[in-house]
Design a protein around this motif. Structure first.
Motif, short mmCIF file in Angstrom:
data_model
loop_
_atom_site.label_atom_id
_atom_site.label_comp_id
_atom_site.label_asym_id
_atom_site.label_seq_id
_atom_site.Cartn_x
_atom_site.Cartn_y
_atom_site.Cartn_z
N SER A 1 14.20 -13.69 -16.92
CA SER A 1 13.67 -12.57 -16.15
C SER A 1 12.17 -12.78 -16.00
CB SER A 1 13.91 -11.25 -16.86
OG SER A 1 15.29 -10.97 -16.90
N VAL A 2 11.65 -12.63 -14.79
CA VAL A 2 10.23 -12.79 -14.53
C VAL A 2 9.75 -11.64 -13.65
CG1 VAL A 2 10.18 -15.30 -14.80
CG2 VAL A 2 10.65 -14.33 -12.56
N THR A 3 8.49 -11.27 -13.82
CA THR A 3 7.92 -10.22 -12.97
C THR A 3 7.06 -10.80 -11.86
OG1 THR A 3 6.08 -9.96 -14.52
CG2 THR A 3 7.95 -8.47 -14.79
N THR A 4 6.65 -12.06 -12.00
CA THR A 4 5.99 -12.79 -10.91
C THR A 4 6.91 -13.92 -10.51
OG1 THR A 4 3.78 -12.26 -11.77
CG2 THR A 4 3.94 -14.08 -10.21
N GLY A 5 7.41 -13.86 -9.29
CA GLY A 5 8.29 -14.89 -8.78
C GLY A 5 7.53 -15.84 -7.87
N TYR A 6 7.76 -17.13 -8.06
CA TYR A 6 7.17 -18.16 -7.22
C TYR A 6 8.24 -18.64 -6.24
CZ TYR A 6 3.32 -18.22 -10.50
OH TYR A 6 2.24 -17.86 -11.27
N PHE A 7 7.89 -18.68 -4.96
CA PHE A 7 8.82 -19.05 -3.90
C PHE A 7 8.23 -20.21 -3.10
CE2 PHE A 7 9.62 -14.71 -4.98
CZ PHE A 7 10.98 -14.50 -4.80
N MET A 8 9.07 -21.20 -2.78
CA MET A 8 8.66 -22.32 -1.94
C MET A 8 8.95 -21.97 -0.49
SD MET A 8 10.23 -25.61 -3.82
CE MET A 8 10.99 -25.21 -5.38
N ARG A 9 7.99 -22.20 0.37
CA ARG A 9 8.20 -22.04 1.81
C ARG A 9 8.51 -23.40 2.40
NH1 ARG A 9 3.41 -18.02 3.79
NH2 ARG A 9 4.44 -16.08 3.18
N LEU A 10 9.78 -23.61 2.75
CA LEU A 10 10.21 -24.85 3.38
C LEU A 10 10.63 -24.52 4.80
CD1 LEU A 10 12.39 -26.12 0.39
CD2 LEU A 10 10.10 -26.89 1.00
N ASP A 11 10.68 -25.51 5.66
CA ASP A 11 11.10 -25.27 7.04
C ASP A 11 12.49 -24.63 7.11
OD1 ASP A 11 8.71 -26.28 7.99
OD2 ASP A 11 9.53 -28.28 8.38
N ALA A 12 13.36 -25.01 6.18
CA ALA A 12 14.73 -24.49 6.17
C ALA A 12 14.82 -23.08 5.61
CB ALA A 12 15.64 -25.42 5.36
#
Length: 128
Positions: free
Chosen positions: A99-110
């Motif tokens: 469980s995390v309160t800061t989520g890291y997301f990758m922005r990919l073309d897809a």
């Protein structure tokens, strides 16, 4: 006999594209097949889809496979300021399940891929 619903070809195509783009953006010079599968399991746990992603990535020249070693050939690493974004909230890391309160997301073309915790985003992208 219980049969599962067929997987939509569109979902599979999108999943394969996301997996190929993830492999293209890794910062590893090389990694074992097991390490590559660890990264791809954040997208799919289907062995067939994982194999399809690896085959497609090799066909496109995104990776080179030699035995149990994968060598990414993309050279286009994710920029953390613009292509890896953070969001605050209640998330479950796609890699470790924490469980995390800061989520890291990758922005990919897809599409957007995540959430990941702070150490898992570094592991998945190859910065650790």
């Amino acid at each position: 006999m219980i049969r599962s619903a067929p997987v939509s070809p569109r979902v599979t195509d999108e999943t394969v594209e996301l997996g190929v783009q993830l492999l293209e953006r890794l910062e590893h010079e090389e990694l074992s097949l097991a390490e590559a599968v660890d990264r791809l399991e954040t997208i799919t746990t289907s062995p067939t889809t994982t194999r399809t992603i690896l085959d497609e990535a090799e066909r496109r020249g995104v990776i080179r496979r030699e035995g149990g070693i994968i060598r990414p050939r993309g050279g286009r690493f994710l920029r953390f300021e613009s292509e890896v974004i953070t969001k605050e909230g209640e998330f479950t890391c796609k890699r470790c399940g924490a469980s995390v309160t800061t989520g890291y997301f990758m922005r990919l073309d897809a599409g957007e891929h995540g959430p990941f915790g702070s150490s898992c985003i570094r592991k998945v992208t190859g910065r650790e």
